[in-house]
Design a protein around this motif. Structure first.
Motif: not given
Lengths: 253, 253
Positions: B119-122
């Motif tokens: 996904r984008r978020a860490r």
């Protein structure tokens, strides 16, 4: 001044909880200070759907923030993820919302999961994520007892002394208990919960699971409306806010 | 001098890996120093079925240790859990084994899981437990490519330069790739693996998942037997040793 909804997860371990406190770092403070970078340096207020306690985690917390500038939600998400580093908070999505939308008051459902590690050995991989209960729990009995709490009731017996809600009436939609190998997992859903309600229900159900109390006991505690009669408050680290529901679909970016 | 099998889990984050090293604390050292308390102060050797690298976790590692005294396995388990504190190692079971049993050489199967957070978020909640890959992965293509690696082959292309195994021949029994929401989970099973084999296979499959290489590529890398042609070594924190199999059932206490 556009209003944004934020969808995010956090590891509650290092925080004093959601809410700002003088005693230590809160999730709210980290997010508000990150949002200030998008607000001309002014620290905005971030309001969450569910104010979690110290040590409680979130997989799907929702909050709102109003910013001075008109930014695309993707920018808000990316910038918040940059400025919240190195804290264990990750913004999964952002959305522009109508002015009358409230993360807290527009929510029509909140869901939590509570994990109990039910084995002799202490947790190594799940340290800080589970309540460790060594004595074997009867999850089926806990589930049966839990069903007696469903529906609209005065939950005073399961409410923290510090609870600020005006009414102790809540409608519990789901309280499931299931065994998954060495774990006993409790899932709870309601429009809203009282302070410590989930943890107090879990602590009470565990008394049934250990065989110390009959299946009928959590219901009779509920009817007694007396906090003093319920089981202990289960520790925060087993609890995760898994999601918040709203009547409208939110276009997370 | 009875020989004991130990079943245990650990969080690999704070360790230099399974094996003792001068550079820092290993899982082996913590277990051996804990076992010394059961061995008249003498530090025994603990031998593991799978020597994991720094940062790699285990849910079901198995090891063996020979102790001077005749102790019930329950006592060994409890004492090791006491003396390994506060390190994130938990002994789930112990068993008395025949003298010719070897945790390492008697094992007929090892299983690993590798988690990719896609996904984008860490990661916040799964920090240290997943490989964060932002670009969307095609898990179905990765799974198809993985099937080309099953069976008995010379795995030189997927072997670490430092690998000490005499032969590069290994028989890969299972390599499944599946998407679970934001996660891509790879499960691998074989009698034994070469050093870095799972992480090198994962790094190579990710190239396919990103669309940079065709589904046929991991197989052609295998056939080339050249480490220089494969993808990057996936980071250790996504990897967990999930279990070790033996021909006989072990009576864990």
């Amino acid at each position: 001044m556009p209003s944004y909804a934020l969808l995010f997860e956090y590891d509650g371990t290092p925080f004093v909880g959601w809410q700002r406190q003088a005693t230590g770092l809160s999730v709210q403070q980290v997010l508000e200070e990150a949002a200030a970078h998008l607000n001309g340096g002014e620290v905005p207020t971030v309001i969450a759907a569910g104010r979690t306690d110290a040590g409680v985690h979130a997989e799907g917390q929702v909050a709102q923030v109003t910013l001075a500038g008109d930014l695309p939600p993707e920018r808000v998400r990316e910038a918040l993820n940059f400025h919240t580093k190195p804290h264990p908070i990750a913004v999964l999505g952002a959305a522009v919302m109508p002015e009358d939308w409230s993360a807290r008051f527009s929510a029509i459902g909140r869901a939590y999961r509570f994990r109990i590690l039910n084995r002799r050995a202490r947790p190594a991989l799940d340290l800080g994520r589970v309540w460790h209960v060594q004595r074997r729990l009867d999850a089926a009995a806990m589930h049966e007892a839990a069903q007696g709490l469903l529906g609209k009731h005065d939950f005073s017996a399961y409410r923290a002394t510090a609870c600020q809600a005006k009414s102790p009436l809540r409608t519990l939609d789901r309280l499931d208990v299931a065994r998954l190998g060495d774990e006993v997992v409790i899932t709870a859903a309601a429009r809203a919960f009282l302070h410590h309600q989930v943890r107090n229900m879990v602590g009470t159900l565990v008394e049934v699971g250990m065989g110390r109390r009959p299946v009928s006991w959590p219901r009779s505690v509920l009817e007694g409306r007396d906090r003093g009669r319920a089981g202990q408050t289960a520790p925060p680290e087993g609890l995760v806010l898994t999601g918040v529901r709203y009547p409208e679909a939110i276009d997370w970016r």
